[in-house]
Write a protein that holds these residues in place. Structure first.
Motif, short mmCIF file in Angstrom:
data_model
loop_
_atom_site.label_atom_id
_atom_site.label_comp_id
_atom_site.label_asym_id
_atom_site.label_seq_id
_atom_site.Cartn_x
_atom_site.Cartn_y
_atom_site.Cartn_z
N UNK A 49 20.84 11.00 16.95
CA UNK A 49 19.73 10.16 16.56
C UNK A 49 20.18 8.82 16.03
N UNK A 50 19.25 8.16 15.37
CA UNK A 50 19.51 6.88 14.73
C UNK A 50 19.75 7.15 13.25
N UNK A 51 20.81 6.56 12.73
CA UNK A 51 21.17 6.74 11.33
C UNK A 51 20.87 5.48 10.54
N UNK A 68 17.86 8.85 10.32
CA UNK A 68 16.56 8.18 10.18
C UNK A 68 15.53 8.82 11.10
N UNK A 69 15.96 9.17 12.32
CA UNK A 69 15.08 9.86 13.28
C UNK A 69 15.97 10.54 14.32
N UNK A 70 15.64 11.77 14.66
CA UNK A 70 16.39 12.49 15.67
C UNK A 70 15.98 12.06 17.07
N UNK A 104 8.90 2.73 20.17
CA UNK A 104 8.55 1.89 19.03
C UNK A 104 8.66 2.77 17.80
N UNK A 105 9.41 2.31 16.79
CA UNK A 105 9.67 3.10 15.59
C UNK A 105 9.23 2.34 14.36
N UNK A 106 8.58 3.07 13.45
CA UNK A 106 8.06 2.45 12.23
C UNK A 106 8.91 2.87 11.04
N UNK A 107 9.54 1.90 10.36
CA UNK A 107 10.32 2.21 9.16
C UNK A 107 9.41 2.54 7.98
N UNK A 108 9.86 3.46 7.11
CA UNK A 108 9.08 3.79 5.92
C UNK A 108 9.56 3.05 4.68
N UNK A 109 10.60 2.21 4.81
CA UNK A 109 11.12 1.45 3.68
C UNK A 109 12.23 2.17 2.94
N UNK A 110 12.36 3.49 3.15
CA UNK A 110 13.41 4.27 2.48
C UNK A 110 14.50 4.69 3.46
N UNK A 112 13.86 6.16 6.68
CA UNK A 112 13.36 7.03 7.75
C UNK A 112 12.56 6.20 8.76
N UNK A 113 12.55 6.67 10.01
CA UNK A 113 11.78 6.05 11.08
C UNK A 113 10.85 7.09 11.68
N UNK A 114 9.63 6.70 12.00
CA UNK A 114 8.72 7.59 12.71
C UNK A 114 8.36 6.96 14.05
N UNK A 115 8.13 7.81 15.05
CA UNK A 115 7.84 7.33 16.40
C UNK A 115 6.39 6.89 16.49
#
Length: 194
Positions: A49-51, A68-70, A104-110, A112-115
């Protein structure tokens, strides 16, 4: 918050966030993935994933934050600062049996990324990506299939289905280069050519 592109070790995109320190930047690393055979005996196999890491611009120190996301075989990333998003590709399909993906991935500021969206790249081995804010278009290069592909970006930053696929033809001078392999996509400064 503002988004900023950075290249550190791996191809990365960074999110400037109000973290622990004013000089901290969240940095994302596309790892391409590690196979168990590539890991030293006794060492754990990292998740694919992305680290993320926190980068202190003042000291140069990187502090790992973990996965950050698998994702399978993530490589290139591009930033969309206006919408606080990161775009990424996975390099699936170099074997010609499947297509890569654009996400497209959305950062949570901490860290982690969500799709937000996941789209078929319309060719295998998607290896490069560039975002053109003027036209709100994402461009991808498919190494395995030899294509340059354009994707519209919606008002929320999500990636839409491909609107243009250009496939190159021919071969290279070496016998191992039996077909074209698109390595990158870049928009020229005038915004008229890719």
């Amino acid at each position: 918050m503002r988004l900023k592109a950075v290249s550190i070790l791996a191809l990365a995109a960074a999110l400037l966030a109000g973290g622990a320190h004013a000089n901290d930047v969240l940095v994302y690393f596309g790892t391409h993935g590690v196979e168990p055979a590539e890991v030293r005996p006794g060492q754990p196999v990292p998740e694919k994933g992305i680290y993320a890491a926190r980068f202190d611009e003042e000291t140069g120190r990187l502090t790992p934050l973990g996965l950050a996301v698998g994702l399978e075989r993530p490589t290139w990333m591009a930033a969309n600062p206006a919408q606080n998003l990161v775009y990424a590709v996975n390099e699936l399909g170099n074997d010609g049996k499947s297509d890569g993906e654009v996400l497209a991935l959305k950062p949570d500021g901490a860290g982690k990324l969500s799709v937000l969206s996941r789209i078929d790249a319309r060719g295998g081995g998607t290896t490069n990506l560039t975002y053109d804010a003027r036209s709100r278009t994402l461009f991808a290069a498919n190494y395995g299939g030899g294509q340059a592909v354009s994707f519209p970006v919606a008002a929320d930053g999500a990636v839409g289905e491909a609107v243009s696929v250009m496939t190159d033809t021919g071969s290279g001078p070496s016998p191992r280069q039996k077909s074209p392999h698109a390595h990158g996509v870049t928009v020229d400064p005038s915004g008229r050519f890719l």
